[in-house]
Design a protein around this motif. Structure first.
Motif, PDB file in Angstrom:
ATOM      1  N   LEU A  16       0.833  -1.208   0.000  1.00 50.47           N
ATOM      2  CA  LEU A  16       0.000   0.000   0.000  1.00 50.47           C
ATOM      3  C   LEU A  16       0.865   1.254   0.000  1.00 50.47           C
ATOM      4  O   LEU A  16       0.623   2.181  -0.786  1.00 50.47           O
ATOM      5  N   LEU A  17       1.874   1.297   0.858  1.00 48.79           N
ATOM      6  CA  LEU A  17       2.758   2.470   0.919  1.00 48.79           C
ATOM      7  C   LEU A  17       3.490   2.683  -0.402  1.00 48.79           C
ATOM      8  O   LEU A  17       3.582   3.807  -0.902  1.00 48.79           O
ATOM      9  N   ASP A  18       4.013   1.599  -0.968  1.00 51.01           N
ATOM     10  CA  ASP A  18       4.771   1.709  -2.212  1.00 51.01           C
ATOM     11  C   ASP A  18       3.908   2.105  -3.401  1.00 51.01           C
ATOM     12  O   ASP A  18       4.433   2.579  -4.416  1.00 51.01           O
ATOM     13  N   SER A  19       2.592   1.932  -3.287  1.00 54.72           N
ATOM     14  CA  SER A  19       1.694   2.264  -4.407  1.00 54.72           C
ATOM     15  C   SER A  19       1.373   3.753  -4.493  1.00 54.72           C
ATOM     16  O   SER A  19       0.733   4.190  -5.446  1.00 54.72           O
ATOM     17  N   ILE A  20       1.828   4.520  -3.514  1.00 59.85           N
ATOM     18  CA  ILE A  20       1.524   5.956  -3.491  1.00 59.85           C
ATOM     19  C   ILE A  20       2.597   6.696  -4.284  1.00 59.85           C
ATOM     20  O   ILE A  20       3.778   6.662  -3.918  1.00 59.85           O
ATOM     21  N   PRO A  21       2.207   7.342  -5.387  1.00 57.93           N
ATOM     22  CA  PRO A  21       3.200   8.064  -6.194  1.00 57.93           C
ATOM     23  C   PRO A  21       3.926   9.139  -5.376  1.00 57.93           C
ATOM     24  O   PRO A  21       3.336   9.779  -4.497  1.00 57.93           O
ATOM     25  N   ILE A  45      -7.597  10.695  -0.104  1.00 60.95           N
ATOM     26  CA  ILE A  45      -7.933   9.554  -0.949  1.00 60.95           C
ATOM     27  C   ILE A  45      -9.291   9.824  -1.591  1.00 60.95           C
ATOM     28  O   ILE A  45      -9.459   9.750  -2.791  1.00 60.95           O
ATOM     29  N   ARG A  46     -10.256  10.140  -0.756  1.00 64.43           N
ATOM     30  CA  ARG A  46     -11.567  10.612  -1.218  1.00 64.43           C
ATOM     31  C   ARG A  46     -11.862  11.857  -0.409  1.00 64.43           C
ATOM     32  O   ARG A  46     -11.668  11.881   0.792  1.00 64.43           O
ATOM     33  N   SER A  47     -12.356  12.878  -1.070  1.00 61.39           N
ATOM     34  CA  SER A  47     -12.482  14.168  -0.414  1.00 61.39           C
ATOM     35  C   SER A  47     -13.914  14.670  -0.471  1.00 61.39           C
ATOM     36  O   SER A  47     -14.615  14.448  -1.460  1.00 61.39           O
ATOM     37  N   PRO A  48     -14.353  15.374   0.574  1.00 60.92           N
ATOM     38  CA  PRO A  48     -15.725  15.883   0.601  1.00 60.92           C
ATOM     39  C   PRO A  48     -15.907  17.100  -0.297  1.00 60.92           C
ATOM     40  O   PRO A  48     -14.979  17.865  -0.534  1.00 60.92           O
ATOM     41  N   VAL A  49     -17.120  17.246  -0.775  1.00 64.35           N
ATOM     42  CA  VAL A  49     -17.526  18.429  -1.515  1.00 64.35           C
ATOM     43  C   VAL A  49     -18.458  19.205  -0.602  1.00 64.35           C
ATOM     44  O   VAL A  49     -19.408  18.655  -0.054  1.00 64.35           O
ATOM     45  N   GLU A  50     -18.194  20.472  -0.413  1.00 66.39           N
ATOM     46  CA  GLU A  50     -19.025  21.272   0.479  1.00 66.39           C
ATOM     47  C   GLU A  50     -20.426  21.399  -0.100  1.00 66.39           C
ATOM     48  O   GLU A  50     -20.613  21.655  -1.280  1.00 66.39           O
ATOM     49  N   THR A  51     -21.423  21.217   0.742  1.00 71.35           N
ATOM     50  CA  THR A  51     -22.818  21.329   0.360  1.00 71.35           C
ATOM     51  C   THR A  51     -23.449  22.450   1.176  1.00 71.35           C
ATOM     52  O   THR A  51     -23.272  22.485   2.387  1.00 71.35           O
ATOM     53  N   PHE A  73     -16.398  12.826  -3.596  1.00 72.95           N
ATOM     54  CA  PHE A  73     -15.883  12.496  -4.912  1.00 72.95           C
ATOM     55  C   PHE A  73     -14.526  11.832  -4.746  1.00 72.95           C
ATOM     56  O   PHE A  73     -13.903  11.946  -3.695  1.00 72.95           O
ATOM     57  N   GLU A  74     -14.095  11.139  -5.754  1.00 78.24           N
ATOM     58  CA  GLU A  74     -12.825  10.426  -5.663  1.00 78.24           C
ATOM     59  C   GLU A  74     -11.678  11.350  -6.050  1.00 78.24           C
ATOM     60  O   GLU A  74     -11.781  12.115  -6.991  1.00 78.24           O
ATOM     61  N   GLU A  75     -10.610  11.250  -5.322  1.00 78.98           N
ATOM     62  CA  GLU A  75      -9.389  11.997  -5.604  1.00 78.98           C
ATOM     63  C   GLU A  75      -8.493  11.176  -6.525  1.00 78.98           C
ATOM     64  O   GLU A  75      -8.692   9.978  -6.702  1.00 78.98           O
ATOM     65  N   PHE A  78      -6.970   7.780  -5.120  1.00 81.63           N
ATOM     66  CA  PHE A  78      -7.840   6.597  -5.158  1.00 81.63           C
ATOM     67  C   PHE A  78      -7.751   5.936  -6.531  1.00 81.63           C
ATOM     68  O   PHE A  78      -7.665   4.720  -6.643  1.00 81.63           O
ATOM     69  N   LYS A  79      -7.743   6.748  -7.569  1.00 83.78           N
ATOM     70  CA  LYS A  79      -7.690   6.216  -8.937  1.00 83.78           C
ATOM     71  C   LYS A  79      -6.314   5.660  -9.278  1.00 83.78           C
ATOM     72  O   LYS A  79      -6.197   4.698 -10.030  1.00 83.78           O
ATOM     73  N   GLU A  80      -5.254   6.261  -8.728  1.00 85.79           N
ATOM     74  CA  GLU A  80      -3.894   5.896  -9.101  1.00 85.79           C
ATOM     75  C   GLU A  80      -3.335   4.699  -8.340  1.00 85.79           C
ATOM     76  O   GLU A  80      -2.379   4.078  -8.811  1.00 85.79           O
ATOM     77  N   SER A  81      -3.890   4.374  -7.184  1.00 85.84           N
ATOM     78  CA  SER A  81      -3.329   3.291  -6.366  1.00 85.84           C
ATOM     79  C   SER A  81      -4.242   2.074  -6.377  1.00 85.84           C
ATOM     80  O   SER A  81      -5.233   2.020  -5.645  1.00 85.84           O
ATOM     81  N   LYS A  82      -3.884   1.076  -7.171  1.00 85.19           N
ATOM     82  CA  LYS A  82      -4.663  -0.155  -7.217  1.00 85.19           C
ATOM     83  C   LYS A  82      -4.703  -0.855  -5.852  1.00 85.19           C
ATOM     84  O   LYS A  82      -5.765  -1.310  -5.425  1.00 85.19           O
TER      85      LYS A  82
END
Length: 192
Positions: A16-21, A45-51, A73-75, A78-82
């Motif tokens: 997991l650590l090594d998968s982080i660019p 990793i995933r971040s809130p959108v203010e409502t 929404f996804e950051e 999340f998309k880059e680290s399998k």
């Protein structure tokens, strides 16, 4: 009970650590001075959108104005680290629920997150979990004190006063995430 280990000694934390660019490590953000978590750096990793909130919700939320987030929404991370996606897939297959916000939290040796309570409408109906990727730390929730190590996955009551201190000699790195509607209590056979 304010803290509960739901999976002991998960393996593959290095993967997991090594998968982080590298760029994510360099761009890790901080909290402003005076915030209970000012000592940490974090990667979303995933971040809130203010409502926007109604007047009544805003009044109820004055204690913690940063918690008025309802949508997620996804950051890029999340998309880059399998391996991170695979961890969350495993978690939701095993325990169910909906993934809300999550981040990687980095706390240097000897540093602490001050006592605080996570309050506001965002937290209603959600559980908070930590997956320790590296290091060890002491976690205090209410008057309950526990030590957590790399590979530990635990729940804690973030609606109670809590704090943490890195008691190791390396950065404490954890994935911290919120889940709504999880069946983890039944899966683990506990009643908290």
């Amino acid at each position: 009970m304010y803290q509960y280990m739901i999976a002991e000694k998960l393996y593959g934390m290095e993967v997991l650590l090594d998968s982080i660019p590298e760029e994510h490590w360099r761009q890790a953000g901080t909290f402003k001075k005076g915030h209970p978590q000012e000592e940490i750096r974090r990667m979303k990793i995933r971040s809130p959108v203010e409502t926007p909130l109604s007047g009544a919700e805003m009044i109820a939320d004055l204690r913690d104005p940063q918690s008025c987030y309802m949508e997620v929404f996804e950051e890029r991370l999340f998309k880059e680290s399998k391996p991170i996606r695979e961890f969350f897939d495993w978690f939701y297959k095993r325990y169910g629920g909906k993934h809300y916000r999550s981040n990687i939290s980095i706390l240097p040796p000897g540093k602490s997150v001050d006592r605080h309570i996570d309050g506001g409408p965002y937290y209603i109906g959600k559980d908070r979990f930590h997956l320790v990727l590296q290091g060890k730390y002491e976690y205090v929730v209410g008057r309950e004190i526990r030590k957590w190590h790399a590979g530990d996955l635990f729940w804690f009551d973030n609606k109670s006063e809590h704090q943490s201190t890195n008691i190791g000699n390396v950065d404490r790195i954890s994935i911290i995430f919120d889940v709504g509607g999880s069946d983890w209590r039944n899966v683990c056979g506990i009643n908290v």
